[in-house]
Scaffold this active site. Structure first.
Site, PDB file in Angstrom:
ATOM      1  N   SER A  45       4.158  21.431 -50.998  1.00  0.00           N
ATOM      2  CA  SER A  45       4.172  22.662 -51.813  1.00  0.00           C
ATOM      3  C   SER A  45       2.742  23.069 -52.144  1.00  0.00           C
ATOM      4  O   SER A  45       1.803  22.289 -51.936  1.00  0.00           O
ATOM      5  CB  SER A  45       4.944  22.411 -53.110  1.00  0.00           C
ATOM      6  OG  SER A  45       4.210  21.513 -53.924  1.00  0.00           O
ATOM      7  N   ASP A  68       6.141  24.344 -48.079  1.00  0.00           N
ATOM      8  CA  ASP A  68       7.297  24.650 -48.926  1.00  0.00           C
ATOM      9  C   ASP A  68       6.901  25.769 -49.899  1.00  0.00           C
ATOM     10  O   ASP A  68       5.877  25.671 -50.587  1.00  0.00           O
ATOM     11  CB  ASP A  68       7.652  23.358 -49.699  1.00  0.00           C
ATOM     12  CG  ASP A  68       8.973  23.434 -50.431  1.00  0.00           C
ATOM     13  OD1 ASP A  68       9.851  24.199 -49.997  1.00  0.00           O
ATOM     14  OD2 ASP A  68       9.123  22.695 -51.422  1.00  0.00           O
ATOM     15  N   ASP A  93       8.126  32.493 -49.062  1.00  0.00           N
ATOM     16  CA  ASP A  93       9.156  32.739 -50.079  1.00  0.00           C
ATOM     17  C   ASP A  93       8.853  34.038 -50.823  1.00  0.00           C
ATOM     18  O   ASP A  93       8.074  34.065 -51.768  1.00  0.00           O
ATOM     19  CB  ASP A  93       9.204  31.562 -51.061  1.00  0.00           C
ATOM     20  CG  ASP A  93      10.242  31.767 -52.160  1.00  0.00           C
ATOM     21  OD1 ASP A  93      10.903  32.827 -52.159  1.00  0.00           O
ATOM     22  OD2 ASP A  93      10.390  30.874 -53.009  1.00  0.00           O
ATOM     23  N   GLU A 124      13.296  33.461 -47.381  1.00  0.00           N
ATOM     24  CA  GLU A 124      14.341  33.285 -48.410  1.00  0.00           C
ATOM     25  C   GLU A 124      14.863  34.616 -48.910  1.00  0.00           C
ATOM     26  O   GLU A 124      14.108  35.562 -49.145  1.00  0.00           O
ATOM     27  CB  GLU A 124      13.793  32.475 -49.592  1.00  0.00           C
ATOM     28  CG  GLU A 124      14.836  32.292 -50.700  1.00  0.00           C
ATOM     29  CD  GLU A 124      14.516  31.171 -51.685  1.00  0.00           C
ATOM     30  OE1 GLU A 124      13.814  30.218 -51.304  1.00  0.00           O
ATOM     31  OE2 GLU A 124      14.988  31.261 -52.823  1.00  0.00           O
ATOM     32  N   GLY A 139      14.796  21.168 -59.585  1.00  0.00           N
ATOM     33  CA  GLY A 139      14.589  20.325 -60.758  1.00  0.00           C
ATOM     34  C   GLY A 139      15.741  19.387 -61.062  1.00  0.00           C
ATOM     35  O   GLY A 139      16.700  19.266 -60.289  1.00  0.00           O
ATOM     36  N   HIS A 196      17.739  24.916 -50.621  1.00  0.00           N
ATOM     37  CA  HIS A 196      16.743  24.346 -51.540  1.00  0.00           C
ATOM     38  C   HIS A 196      17.491  23.727 -52.718  1.00  0.00           C
ATOM     39  O   HIS A 196      18.705  23.844 -52.847  1.00  0.00           O
ATOM     40  CB  HIS A 196      15.802  25.448 -52.034  1.00  0.00           C
ATOM     41  CG  HIS A 196      14.770  25.806 -51.021  1.00  0.00           C
ATOM     42  ND1 HIS A 196      13.439  25.557 -51.201  1.00  0.00           N
ATOM     43  CD2 HIS A 196      14.883  26.391 -49.804  1.00  0.00           C
ATOM     44  CE1 HIS A 196      12.774  25.978 -50.130  1.00  0.00           C
ATOM     45  NE2 HIS A 196      13.635  26.486 -49.268  1.00  0.00           N
ATOM     46  N   SER A 203      18.706  18.218 -54.781  1.00  0.00           N
ATOM     47  CA  SER A 203      18.739  16.851 -55.306  1.00  0.00           C
ATOM     48  C   SER A 203      20.048  16.632 -56.050  1.00  0.00           C
ATOM     49  O   SER A 203      20.581  17.559 -56.669  1.00  0.00           O
ATOM     50  CB  SER A 203      17.551  16.611 -56.254  1.00  0.00           C
ATOM     51  OG  SER A 203      16.401  16.305 -55.494  1.00  0.00           O
ATOM     52  N   ASP A 228      13.481  16.879 -53.452  1.00  0.00           N
ATOM     53  CA  ASP A 228      12.214  16.478 -54.059  1.00  0.00           C
ATOM     54  C   ASP A 228      12.462  15.708 -55.357  1.00  0.00           C
ATOM     55  O   ASP A 228      11.985  14.589 -55.538  1.00  0.00           O
ATOM     56  CB  ASP A 228      11.364  17.731 -54.336  1.00  0.00           C
ATOM     57  CG  ASP A 228       9.962  17.390 -54.816  1.00  0.00           C
ATOM     58  OD1 ASP A 228       9.615  16.193 -54.848  1.00  0.00           O
ATOM     59  OD2 ASP A 228       9.201  18.307 -55.160  1.00  0.00           O
ATOM     60  N   SER A 229      13.261  16.292 -56.248  1.00  0.00           N
ATOM     61  CA  SER A 229      13.452  15.666 -57.570  1.00  0.00           C
ATOM     62  C   SER A 229      14.002  14.242 -57.472  1.00  0.00           C
ATOM     63  O   SER A 229      13.616  13.371 -58.263  1.00  0.00           O
ATOM     64  CB  SER A 229      14.397  16.517 -58.422  1.00  0.00           C
ATOM     65  OG  SER A 229      13.832  17.781 -58.659  1.00  0.00           O
TER      66      SER A 229
HETATM   67  P1  13P Z   1      15.126  19.631 -55.858  1.00  0.00           P
HETATM   68  O1  13P Z   1      14.349  19.958 -57.108  1.00  0.00           O
HETATM   69  O2  13P Z   1      16.586  19.793 -56.104  1.00  0.00           O
HETATM   70  O3  13P Z   1      14.765  18.316 -55.295  1.00  0.00           O
HETATM   71  O4  13P Z   1      14.745  20.753 -54.767  1.00  0.00           O
HETATM   72  C1  13P Z   1      13.590  20.607 -53.974  1.00  0.00           C
HETATM   73  C2  13P Z   1      13.271  21.842 -53.196  1.00  0.00           C
HETATM   74  O5  13P Z   1      14.061  22.745 -53.029  1.00  0.00           O
HETATM   75  C3  13P Z   1      11.935  21.915 -52.585  1.00  0.00           C
HETATM   76  O6  13P Z   1      11.706  23.155 -52.001  1.00  0.00           O
HETATM   77  O1  G3H Z   2      10.472  23.720 -54.805  1.00  0.00           O
HETATM   78  C1  G3H Z   2       9.855  22.971 -55.531  1.00  0.00           C
HETATM   79  C2  G3H Z   2       9.470  21.644 -55.019  1.00  0.00           C
HETATM   80  O2  G3H Z   2      10.221  20.651 -55.662  1.00  0.00           O
HETATM   81  C3  G3H Z   2       8.000  21.435 -55.165  1.00  0.00           C
HETATM   82  O3  G3H Z   2       7.662  21.286 -56.506  1.00  0.00           O
HETATM   83  O4  G3H Z   2       5.801  22.891 -56.843  1.00  0.00           O
HETATM   84  O5  G3H Z   2       6.147  20.948 -58.403  1.00  0.00           O
HETATM   85  O6  G3H Z   2       5.303  20.580 -56.066  1.00  0.00           O
HETATM   86  P1  G3H Z   2       6.137  21.443 -56.972  1.00  0.00           P
HETATM   87 ZN    ZN Z   3      12.618  24.794 -52.936  1.00  0.00          ZN
END
Ligand code: 13P
Ligand code: G3H
Ligand code: ZN
Length: 335
Positions: free
Chosen positions: A56, A94, A116, A146, A191, A234, A237, A279-280
Site C-alpha cells: 500500500s 494496493d 482506486d 474499483e 479493518g 477487498h 479478513s 491484511d488485517s
Molecule cells: P482487510 O482489512 O479486511 O484485511 O482488507 C485488506 C485489503 O482490502 C487490502 O487492500
Molecule cells: O486497504 C488497506 C490495506 O489494509 C492497507 O492498509 O494503508 O494501513 O497499509 P494500510
Molecule cells: Zn483494500
C-alpha cells in the site's frame, strides 16, 4: 525503468484465468515487513500456491518503496531456495490513488497495480483508470480498478444510499477503462471492525456475533454482466476470534472486532472472484503472537525472540487461508 519480468515476477492475467476456470481465488496478502514477506513465501511454497504480494501507499511510506521492491525480488529467490522452481509471485500496488503513484510502481518493477478511483465521480474514475491502463499495458502490467465504495461501518449505517457496486455500470466501466480486473463492493470493508454489534445477530449456542451475509445477489448480477471477468474482493479478513482473544488476554483492547465469515469467502472463491485481499488477519496474527510471547517471557528483548513466533503464526494463518478458504493450493502451472 525496471521490468518485472527481469525480477522473476508475473502479472495476474494467466493466474486469474485459471482461478476463474478452476473455481478458486488467489490470495493477495499485504506486506510491510521482512517477517510478513518470509511467512507469505513459505506458505505459498509449502502449499504450491500462486500469490499476490501487495504494497500500500502506507507500506511504501513505512518501509521505503525501493526496499519493498527488492524484498519482492528477494521473495522470488527465496521461493526458489525453498524448492519451488517456478514460483508465481505478483508484486502489486494496493489502492494506488494517482496516475503518478501507479507509474512510479510500474517503472520500478511492479507487475500489477490497482488504481482506486472509487471515491471519485464516475467519469473521473474512468478517465484516470484509463490513463493508468494505457501506461501499464505498454509494459504488460495488469491493472485492477474499483467501482463502488467499501463503506466502513459508520458510513453504511449513516447512509441512505447503497455503497454497493451498481451492476448496471460494470460493462461500461470495464469496457471504457480496459482494466484487467474489477474490485467491487458487496458488503466487505477494511479493518478489524467490519460490522457494528447491532448489525449482527447472535448465535444462540455460542452467544457469538454473526455478521450479516455478503450481497451475493449483487455479485451474481455482476458476473452475468461480465462473464469470465476477474472480480476482486477487498476487506476480506475474517478477524479470527482466537487471535482477538489472545490479544485481549495479554493486555490488548479490541472489543467487538469482527470480520467476514470464512464460509462466505469460500463461496465467493468459487465464483468469478479470483483475488481476495487479506491484511488485517496478518496484523492480528502478528500482534497476538508478540503480545503472548512478551507476556510469557518478560526477560526477552531480542526482537528475533518474539518475531519468530509472530512469523510462524502468520505463516499458519496464510496456509489456512490458501488451503481451507481460497483453494489456491496445488495451482501452480509448473512446480
Ligand atoms: P482487510 O482489512 O479486511 O484485511 O482488507 C485488506 C485489503 O482490502 C487490502 O487492500
Ligand atoms: O486497504 C488497506 C490495506 O489494509 C492497507 O492498509 O494503508 O494501513 O497499509 P494500510
Ligand atoms: Zn483494500
Amino acid at each position: 525503468m525496471v521490468n518485472y519480468k527481469d525480477l522473476g515476477l508475473v502479472n495476474t492475467r494467466e493466474m486469474f484465468k485459471r482461478a476463474i476456470a478452476g473455481g478458486y481465488a488467489i490470495p493477495a496478502f499485504n506486506f510491510n515487513t521482512m517477517e510478513q514477506m518470509q511467512a507469505i513465501v513459505q506458505a505459498a511454497v509449502e502449499t504450491k500456491s500462486p500469490v499476490i504480494m501487495q504494497v500500500s501507499k502506507g507500506a511504501r511510506n513505512y518501509a521505503n518503496a525501493q526496499i519493498l521492491r527488492y524484498m519482492a525480488e528477494g521473495a522470488v529467490a527465496y521461493a526458489k531456495e525453498l524448492g519451488c522452481e517456478h514460483p508465481e509471485i505478483v508484486l502489486h500496488l494496493d489502492h494506488g490513488d494517482s496516475f503518478e503513484l501507479c507509474k512510479d510502481c510500474i517503472d520500478m518493477g511492479f507487475s500489477s497495480v490497482m488504481y482506486d478511483g472509487s471515491a471519485l465521480p464516475y467519469e473521473e474514475n474512468i478517465k484516470i483508470s484509463r490513463q493508468v491502463v494505457e501506461y501499464a499495458h505498454k509494459y504488460d502490467v495488469t491493472v485492477e480498478c474499483e467501482l463502488g465504495v467499501l463503506a466502513g461501518v459508520e458510513d453504511e449505517v449513516a447512509s441512505e444510499v447503497s455503497h454497493y457496486t451498481k451492476p448496471e455500470e460494470v460493462i461500461d466501466f470495464a469496457t471504457r477503462t480496459g482494466c484487467d480486473s474489477l474490485a467491487i463492493s458487496i458488503g466487505t470493508s477494511h479493518g478489524a471492525y467490519k460490522f457494528k454489534p447491532e448489525q449482527c445477530t447472535r448465535d444462540p449456542k455460542t452467544g457469538k456475533l454473526v455478521p450479516p451475509p455478503l450481497a451475493f445477489d449483487v455479485l451474481h448480477e455482476i458476473e452475468k454482466k461480465l462473464p469470465g471477468f476477474p472480480i476482486v474482493l477487498h476487506g476480506s479478513s475474517s478477524v479470527p476470534q482466537e487471535e482477538v482473544d489472545t490479544i485481549n488476554r495479554y493486555g490488548g483492547n479490541l472489543p467487538d472486532a469482527i470480520g467476514i465469515p470464512e464460509d462466505q469467502l469460500r463461496e465467493a472463491s468459487k465464483s468469478a472472484v479470483c483475488k481476495i485481499n487479506i491484511d488485517s488477519d496478518s496484523r492480528l496474527a502478528m500482534t497476538a503472537a508478540v503480545r503472548k510471547h512478551l507476556a510469557e517471557h518478560p526477560d526477552h528483548f531480542d526482537p528475533r525472540q518474539y518475531l519468530k513466533p509472530a512469523r510462524d503464526n502468520m505463516k499458519k494463518m496464510y496456509i489456512h487461508k490458501i488451503v481451507n478458504v481460497l483453494g489456491s493450493n496445488n495451482r501452480l502451472a509448473q512446480c
